[in-house]
Design an enzyme around this catalytic site. Structure first.
Site, PDB file in Angstrom:
ATOM      1  N   ARG A 177     -10.307 -11.743   1.829  1.00 27.24           N
ATOM      2  CA  ARG A 177     -11.140 -12.822   1.284  1.00 27.24           C
ATOM      3  C   ARG A 177     -10.415 -14.165   1.360  1.00 27.24           C
ATOM      4  NH1 ARG A 177     -11.516  -9.507  -4.235  1.00 27.24           N
ATOM      5  NH2 ARG A 177     -11.264  -7.852  -2.695  1.00 27.24           N
ATOM      6  N   LYS A 218       0.842  -1.196   0.000  1.00 28.40           N
ATOM      7  CA  LYS A 218       0.000   0.000   0.000  1.00 28.40           C
ATOM      8  C   LYS A 218       0.875   1.244   0.000  1.00 28.40           C
ATOM      9  CE  LYS A 218      -3.969  -1.845   2.610  1.00 28.40           C
ATOM     10  NZ  LYS A 218      -5.003  -1.638   1.579  1.00 28.40           N
TER      11      LYS A 218
HETATM   12  N1  BES Z   1      -8.119  -3.858   4.347  1.00 31.45           N
HETATM   13  C1  BES Z   1      -8.319  -3.418   3.025  1.00 31.45           C
HETATM   14  C2  BES Z   1      -9.636  -2.662   2.824  1.00 31.45           C
HETATM   15  C3  BES Z   1      -9.776  -1.371   3.580  1.00 31.45           C
HETATM   16  C4  BES Z   1      -9.513  -0.161   2.966  1.00 31.45           C
HETATM   17  C5  BES Z   1     -10.234  -1.360   4.879  1.00 31.45           C
HETATM   18  C6  BES Z   1      -9.668   1.025   3.650  1.00 31.45           C
HETATM   19  C7  BES Z   1     -10.409  -0.181   5.567  1.00 31.45           C
HETATM   20  C8  BES Z   1     -10.119   1.029   4.953  1.00 31.45           C
HETATM   21  C9  BES Z   1      -8.328  -4.622   2.089  1.00 31.45           C
HETATM   22  O1  BES Z   1      -7.540  -5.684   2.473  1.00 31.45           O
HETATM   23  C10 BES Z   1      -7.812  -4.147   0.773  1.00 31.45           C
HETATM   24  O2  BES Z   1      -6.673  -3.772   0.729  1.00 31.45           O
HETATM   25  N2  BES Z   1      -8.656  -4.187  -0.269  1.00 31.45           N
HETATM   26  C11 BES Z   1      -8.264  -3.762  -1.548  1.00 31.45           C
HETATM   27  C12 BES Z   1      -8.764  -4.783  -2.539  1.00 31.45           C
HETATM   28  C13 BES Z   1      -8.227  -4.603  -3.927  1.00 31.45           C
HETATM   29  C14 BES Z   1      -6.737  -4.866  -3.946  1.00 31.45           C
HETATM   30  C15 BES Z   1      -8.951  -5.545  -4.838  1.00 31.45           C
HETATM   31  C16 BES Z   1      -8.879  -2.391  -1.811  1.00 31.45           C
HETATM   32  O3  BES Z   1      -9.993  -2.149  -1.335  1.00 31.45           O
HETATM   33  O4  BES Z   1      -8.230  -1.571  -2.408  1.00 31.45           O
HETATM   34 MN    MN Z   2      -5.542  -5.463   1.833  1.00 30.97          MN
END
Ligand code: BES
Ligand code: MN
Ligand code: ZN
Length: 490
Positions: free
Chosen positions: A339, A265
């Site tokens: 997931r 990230k």
């Molecule tokens: N933990 C994150 C989602 C999240 C984002 C929670 C902001 C709380 C606040 C999750 O694991 C994630 O990174 N999801 C990605 C999925 C994508 C790579 C398909 C996302 O939402 O960007």
């Molecule tokens: Mn994630």
């Protein structure tokens, strides 16, 4: 661990009001006659309450007026809150929350009289009176902690408030877990805090990596590969219902920190990913609430605890992993890790417990925040009736929840060239494709709800019932769902 303030219910003693120290809080209706406690405060203050009501037309439910250093009373302040006798649960709780925000270090006496929703006022007060200062060196002193609440039938109100305050304890447990930084709340520490709930009558088991590998949880294990903290699954059981009744299963995503893994990230805001165990936190808080109020229902709570870190051992984009169900998954993006954790825990929960229904909770997608902001969690379900039961429970508890679609075309976005499916479906409908990924692991005939709580688990502004930070969203709704749909009659 944060515990709600102690609320002591006592029978009305009008003569004790003048000498009460600290703050005295009194409820007045928006119109019509004052109750006897308010009349006494009015008399002691030589008519201040009556004058205030006369001078301020348009006082409405929930409004607060403070009289400082009232003559004729020992108190430093009188807090007047407008609350009609016939008010909603939400209005009663909000009035309590308003009082909680007035509470400083000094004692507080709430004059609730014969208000029919006195227990709900207490609940709102308890919920809003939360702070997470474990890591502040200057602690709030504990003196004057108890709140006294004068009511006309104290034993009755105390009995009505007990299960509500048990739920508030569950909410606080969730908030503490979600607020805790990831260097403190490691997977090991998280499991230890859950194991401590054996003390309140929950059965708790911790499955370590060896056991998870033997079960075939290759998807879950692939997420924790890059971390020095061991992956774990914790199983909590509350058996308060009929011996042979199939349980409700609650499954939570417990990513104690989500760096994204090799699909790292960006730095800005990454610190917020300490809350990525929010789903597991809500499951834990709900189980705590059910145990504390001795719910007459069978409920199992399962959480997958992992840390998503990049390292030489971490899972790479392009890797193929095998889930416990047997489906192979191409990991396109290591940041779509929730997931992968949930699919194995959900499969295990169904194989082992044959649940009557299943709810999973996860801070799963950033896309749900784009769609619904911080007001509503995303609700996905394969069952109209079960879904509506949950939506009603959430609405009754004032927890925002909004239904989202599922559908074959979304599931098709997850087709992989080399494996059974891939773990991302591209940008369009990111929350729906994430839900469809989980849907594939729901067994025939199991009513299921997926709650995407990424937008509501922790927020940057104060809410009605919590200061900024962890909200505990979902504990109250799940508790009510259990009470309304799964609890055996007395
Ligand atoms: N933990 C994150 C989602 C999240 C984002 C929670 C902001 C709380 C606040 C999750 O694991 C994630 O990174 N999801 C990605 C999925 C994508 C790579 C398909 C996302 O939402 O960007
Ligand atoms: Mn994630
Ligand atoms: Zn995540």
């Amino acid at each position: 661990m944060s515990e709600p303030v102690t609320i002591r219910f006592e029978d009305c003693d009008l003569d004790a009001i003048a000498a009460a120290a600290g703050r005295v809080c009194v409820l007045v209706p928006d119109e019509g006659n004052l109750g006897q406690e308010a009349r006494r405060v009015n008399r002691l203050t030589r008519g201040a309450i009556a004058r205030m009501r006369e001078a301020e037309d348009g006082l409405k439910t929930g409004d607060l007026r403070t009289l400082a250093w009232p003559a004729g009373m020992a108190a430093r302040a009188v807090d007047v809150v407008v609350l009609p006798r016939r008010c909603s649960v939400d209005e009663a709780r909000k009035a309590g929350a308003t009082l909680a925000m007035q509470r400083g270090r000094e004692p507080m006496l709430v004059l609730a009289g014969n208000h029919p929703k006195a227990a709900e006022i207490a609940m709102g007060l308890a919920l809003r009176d939360y702070g997470f200062d474990d890591h502040k060196t200057a602690k709030t002193p504990e003196d004057g902690r108890a709140v006294r609440m004068m009511v006309s039938k104290s034993a009755e109100i105390e009995a009505a408030a007990a299960p509500l305050l048990a739920v508030a304890q569950g909410v606080f447990f969730t908030r503490d877990l979600v607020n805790e930084p990831a260097n403190v709340l490691t997977t090991t520490e998280f499991a230890a805090r859950l194991e401590a709930m054996r003390g309140i009558g929950l059965e708790v088991e911790v499955l370590e990596e060896g056991a998870l590998a033997e079960l075939g949880m290759g998807a879950l294990l692939s997420v924790g590969e890059g971390s020095d903290s061991p992956s774990k699954v914790v199983v909590m059981q509350w058996n308060g219902g009929d011996r042979d009744a199939a349980p409700l299963a609650l499954v939570g995503k417990g990513v104690v920190f989500d760096t994204g893994g090799i699909s790292l990230k960006p730095a800005a805001g990454m610190e917020d990913m300490t809350m990525d165990m929010g789903g597991a936190g809500v499951v834990a808080g709900a189980m705590r609430a059910l145990a504390l109020r001795k719910a007459r229902a069978n409920v199992v709570g399962l959480v997958g605890l992992v840390e998503n870190m990049p390292s030489g051992r971490a899972t790479r984009p392009g890797d193929v992993v095998t889930s416990m169900k047997g489906d192979t998954i191409e990991v396109i993006n290591t940041d779509a890790e929730g997931r992968l954790v949930l699919c194995d825990v959900m499969h295990y929960a169904q194989e082992r417990f044959r649940p009557a229904a299943m709810v999973d909770l996860a801070t799963l997608t950033g896309a749900i925040i784009i769609g619904l902001g911080h007001e509503n969690a995303g609700v996905f379900s394969n069952d109209e009736q079960f879904c509506n039961q949950f939506l009603r429970a959430a609405s009754a508890e004032g927890e925002g929840a909004w239904r989202m679609p599922l559908g074959r075309a979304y599931a098709d976005q997850l087709k992989s060239r080399i494996a059974d499916l891939k773990n991302t479906g591209g940008r369009p409908a990111g929350s729906v494709t994430a839900a469809e990924f989980l849907h594939r692991f729901v067994q025939e005939g199991v009513p299921w709800i997926h709650l995407d709580i990424a937008g509501v688990a922790s927020v940057k502004t104060d809410t009605a019932f919590a200061p900024k930070g962890a909200t505990g969203w979902g504990v109250m709704a799940l508790n009510r769902l259990v009470a309304d749909q799964f609890e055996a009659a007395e």
